[in-house]
Design an enzyme around this catalytic site. Structure first.
Site, mmCIF file in Angstrom:
data_model
loop_
_atom_site.group_PDB
_atom_site.id
_atom_site.type_symbol
_atom_site.label_atom_id
_atom_site.label_comp_id
_atom_site.label_asym_id
_atom_site.label_seq_id
_atom_site.Cartn_x
_atom_site.Cartn_y
_atom_site.Cartn_z
ATOM 1 N N ARG A 61 1.047 -1.336 0.379
ATOM 2 C CA ARG A 61 0.105 0.165 0.141
ATOM 3 C C ARG A 61 0.980 1.227 -0.464
ATOM 4 O O ARG A 61 1.603 0.951 1.110
ATOM 5 C CB ARG A 61 -0.781 0.025 0.901
ATOM 6 C CG ARG A 61 -1.712 -0.854 1.531
ATOM 7 C CD ARG A 61 -3.206 -0.545 2.398
ATOM 8 N NE ARG A 61 -3.995 -1.519 2.586
ATOM 9 C CZ ARG A 61 -4.610 -2.221 3.481
ATOM 10 N NH1 ARG A 61 -4.240 -1.764 5.072
ATOM 11 N NH2 ARG A 61 -5.429 -3.227 3.977
ATOM 12 N N LYS B 187 -23.409 -19.675 6.358
ATOM 13 C CA LYS B 187 -23.610 -18.798 4.947
ATOM 14 C C LYS B 187 -23.891 -19.846 3.693
ATOM 15 O O LYS B 187 -23.172 -20.589 3.579
ATOM 16 C CB LYS B 187 -22.517 -17.838 5.051
ATOM 17 C CG LYS B 187 -21.207 -18.205 5.034
ATOM 18 C CD LYS B 187 -19.994 -17.262 4.531
ATOM 19 C CE LYS B 187 -18.634 -18.323 4.532
ATOM 20 N NZ LYS B 187 -17.374 -18.935 5.461
ATOM 21 N N SER C 115 -19.795 -1.560 -4.887
ATOM 22 C CA SER C 115 -18.862 -0.848 -5.047
ATOM 23 C C SER C 115 -17.734 -1.074 -6.243
ATOM 24 O O SER C 115 -16.762 -0.257 -6.175
ATOM 25 C CB SER C 115 -17.885 -0.384 -3.617
ATOM 26 O OG SER C 115 -17.852 -1.414 -3.376
ATOM 27 N N HIS D 261 -23.415 3.579 -1.781
ATOM 28 C CA HIS D 261 -22.831 4.521 -2.050
ATOM 29 C C HIS D 261 -23.627 4.962 -3.161
ATOM 30 O O HIS D 261 -24.104 5.803 -3.976
ATOM 31 C CB HIS D 261 -21.899 3.594 -3.269
ATOM 32 C CG HIS D 261 -20.748 3.652 -3.213
ATOM 33 N ND1 HIS D 261 -19.388 3.879 -3.429
ATOM 34 C CD2 HIS D 261 -20.378 2.343 -2.483
ATOM 35 C CE1 HIS D 261 -18.468 3.582 -2.825
ATOM 36 N NE2 HIS D 261 -18.784 2.234 -2.278
ATOM 37 N N THR E 287 -23.140 4.913 4.903
ATOM 38 C CA THR E 287 -22.087 5.797 5.359
ATOM 39 C C THR E 287 -23.073 7.668 5.372
ATOM 40 O O THR E 287 -24.202 7.721 4.300
ATOM 41 C CB THR E 287 -20.660 5.558 4.261
ATOM 42 O OG1 THR E 287 -20.374 5.861 5.112
ATOM 43 C CG2 THR E 287 -21.064 6.181 3.121
ATOM 44 N N LYS F 132 -19.623 9.712 2.255
ATOM 45 C CA LYS F 132 -19.847 9.430 0.698
ATOM 46 C C LYS F 132 -20.247 10.858 0.533
ATOM 47 O O LYS F 132 -19.357 11.744 0.693
ATOM 48 C CB LYS F 132 -20.027 8.246 0.460
ATOM 49 C CG LYS F 132 -18.991 7.329 0.780
ATOM 50 C CD LYS F 132 -18.798 6.142 -0.256
ATOM 51 C CE LYS F 132 -17.882 5.087 0.501
ATOM 52 N NZ LYS F 132 -16.012 5.272 1.279
HETATM 53 C C1 LIG Z 1 -19.628 -0.998 -0.462
HETATM 54 C C2 LIG Z 1 -19.672 -0.233 0.973
HETATM 55 N N1 LIG Z 1 -19.746 -0.723 2.373
HETATM 56 C C3 LIG Z 1 -19.357 -0.027 2.815
HETATM 57 C C4 LIG Z 1 -18.423 0.447 3.048
HETATM 58 C C5 LIG Z 1 -17.744 1.130 4.352
HETATM 59 O O1 LIG Z 1 -18.173 2.426 4.277
HETATM 60 P P1 LIG Z 1 -17.424 3.438 5.482
HETATM 61 O O2 LIG Z 1 -16.124 4.444 4.124
HETATM 62 O O3 LIG Z 1 -18.499 4.138 6.001
HETATM 63 O O4 LIG Z 1 -16.497 2.747 5.999
HETATM 64 C C6 LIG Z 1 -17.191 0.826 1.593
HETATM 65 C C7 LIG Z 1 -16.173 1.444 2.060
HETATM 66 O O5 LIG Z 1 -16.030 2.324 0.529
HETATM 67 C C8 LIG Z 1 -18.186 0.288 0.709
HETATM 68 O O6 LIG Z 1 -18.027 0.928 -0.252
#
Ligand SMILES: Cc1ncc(COP(=O)(O)O)c(C=O)c1O
Length: 379
Positions: free
Chosen positions: A21, A156, A189, A217, A245, A248
């Site tokens: 990274r 699962k 994502s 998103h 979230t 974003k």
């Molecule tokens: C689909 C998805 N869920 C959850 C998260 C986590 O979001 P947070 O940045 O609030 O931790 C991300 C982060 O990019 C995401 O892309």
């Protein structure tokens, strides 16, 4: 053990696999979104355009958002006072949770320090609440959901990405009496595609399963009130737990779930790791409120949302839920003038780098690396 050698070896492995990274040192300039300054390792600076940010609408710089945070800081100071379990629950938390519950047409909401934690903590806790729970998880679900499903233990089933026929097969193969939950995303994502929300809700109804959606998103971007794709498609009332979230489109950080009061109460009571600083709660509420369309933008009725979501502000101004127009990001009072980034996300509402043709991404790990490259490409 030679700990230094072990550290070197583990880092070398990442270099060899091309997965090491690297961070880019970026300094944003308030009022110039999405422009920033890139500080190179040698100390020199270069003006860049950040095409890969998740602050889709520039709300992290919005004056109302910043004002809400300053107000809370001046009124209450900087310390949270402790965890929410002891002395850290504040009026800001409560107001934000009420705002978020209302946004999603649910009875309650629970804020976490990120959507990652919200996914992880909620999904792992559901196993405790519903013994024997079988979780059906889309193959391309975010790492935070995978972690929650994994950490909770128990059964699962992974269904092929967006493949409802495969999901049906898996549901049919299990004991009809077993408690079940289907976990998926509204906008993925990694690939920027949409989940088949209606079809999954239909299956959940048929098989008596709970539904869990990640709208990370999509919130602030889709739906008459910016509550996400499930709202846009009239499916929000069919989702049992909505995760999203505040980091974003809402511009800073923090995550939450919205669900029935009983569900939220159970998760709040059992989940490890739910917490959020009160200043963050204050500014997020400011951001959440100002991302809703202006009353004047709702003047011409265009579409009735399938699930009426009463808005106290609307009620005060005599506008009913039927007055909502389809959500348009550029009407959301973003910082400054809508720019090319806002334009792009307005149409795609995925991470901007997902707009690139798929053949430019030979594999998923390459896709992971592209945000950093794009930040530089925009220079
Ligand atoms: C689909 C998805 N869920 C959850 C998260 C986590 O979001 P947070 O940045 O609030 O931790 C991300 C982060 O990019 C995401 O892309």
């Amino acid at each position: 053990m030679d700990y230094e050698a072990a550290l070197d070896a583990s880092l070398q492995r990442l270099h060899d696999e091309g997965r090491y990274r690297t961070f880019i040192d970026i300094e944003r300039r308030k009022g110039h979104y999405p422009q920033a300054v890139w500080r190179r390792p040698d100390g020199t600076e270069r003006d860049i355009t950040v095409w890969c940010g998740n602050d889709y609408l520039g709300m992290g710089q919005h004056p109302e958002v910043l004002a809400a945070m300053h107000e809370a800081l001046d009124a209450t100071g900087a310390g949270s006072g402790g965890t929410r379990n002891i002395s850290g629950t504040t009026v800001y938390h409560k107001r934000l949770e009420a705002e978020l519950a209302d946004l999603h047409g649910k009875e309650a909401a629970l804020v976490f320090s990120s959507a990652y934690i919200a996914n992880d903590a909620t999904l792992s806790t559901l196993r405790t609440i519903f013994p024997g729970l079988i979780i059906y998880s889309d193959a391309l679900n975010h790492a935070s959901m995978i972690e929650g499903v994994r950490r909770g233990g128990g059964a699962k089933r992974i269904f092929r990405h967006n493949d409802v026929a495969h999901l049906r097969e898996l549901l049919e193969a299990d004991d009809p009496a077993a408690p079940k939950l289907i976990a998926f995303e509204s906008i993925y994502s990694m690939d920027g595609d949409f989940g088949p929300i209606r079809e999954i809700c239909d299956l959940a109804q048929e098989f008596g399963a709970l539904t869990y959606i990640d709208e990370v998103h999509a919130v602030g971007m889709y739906g008459p009130r910016g509550a996400g794709v499930a709202e846009r498609d009239g499916q929000m009332h069919r989702i049992d737990i909505i995760n999203a979230t505040l980091a974003k489109a809402y511009g800073v950080f923090g995550g939450y779930i919205a669900a029935s009061a009983r569900m939220v109460d159970a998760i709040r009571s059992y989940a490890p790791g739910f917490d959020l600083h009160h200043l963050a709660a204050a500014r997020r509420r400011g951001r959440c409120r100002c991302l809703r369309p202006h009353p004047q933008d709702r003047a011409a009725p265009a579409r009735r949302p399938a699930t009426p979501c009463p808005d106290p502000e609307d009620a005060a101004q005599g506008a009913g839920p039927a007055d909502h127009r389809p959500w348009q990001p550029h009407r959301a009072r973003p910082c400054g003038q809508p720019g090319p980034l806002q334009d792009a996300v307005g149409h795609a509402a995925g991470t901007v780098w997902n707009l690139r043709p798929a053949d430019q991404f030979p594999d998923r790990s390459a896709r992971h690396r592209t945000p950093a490259l794009h930040a530089l490409a925009g220079a």
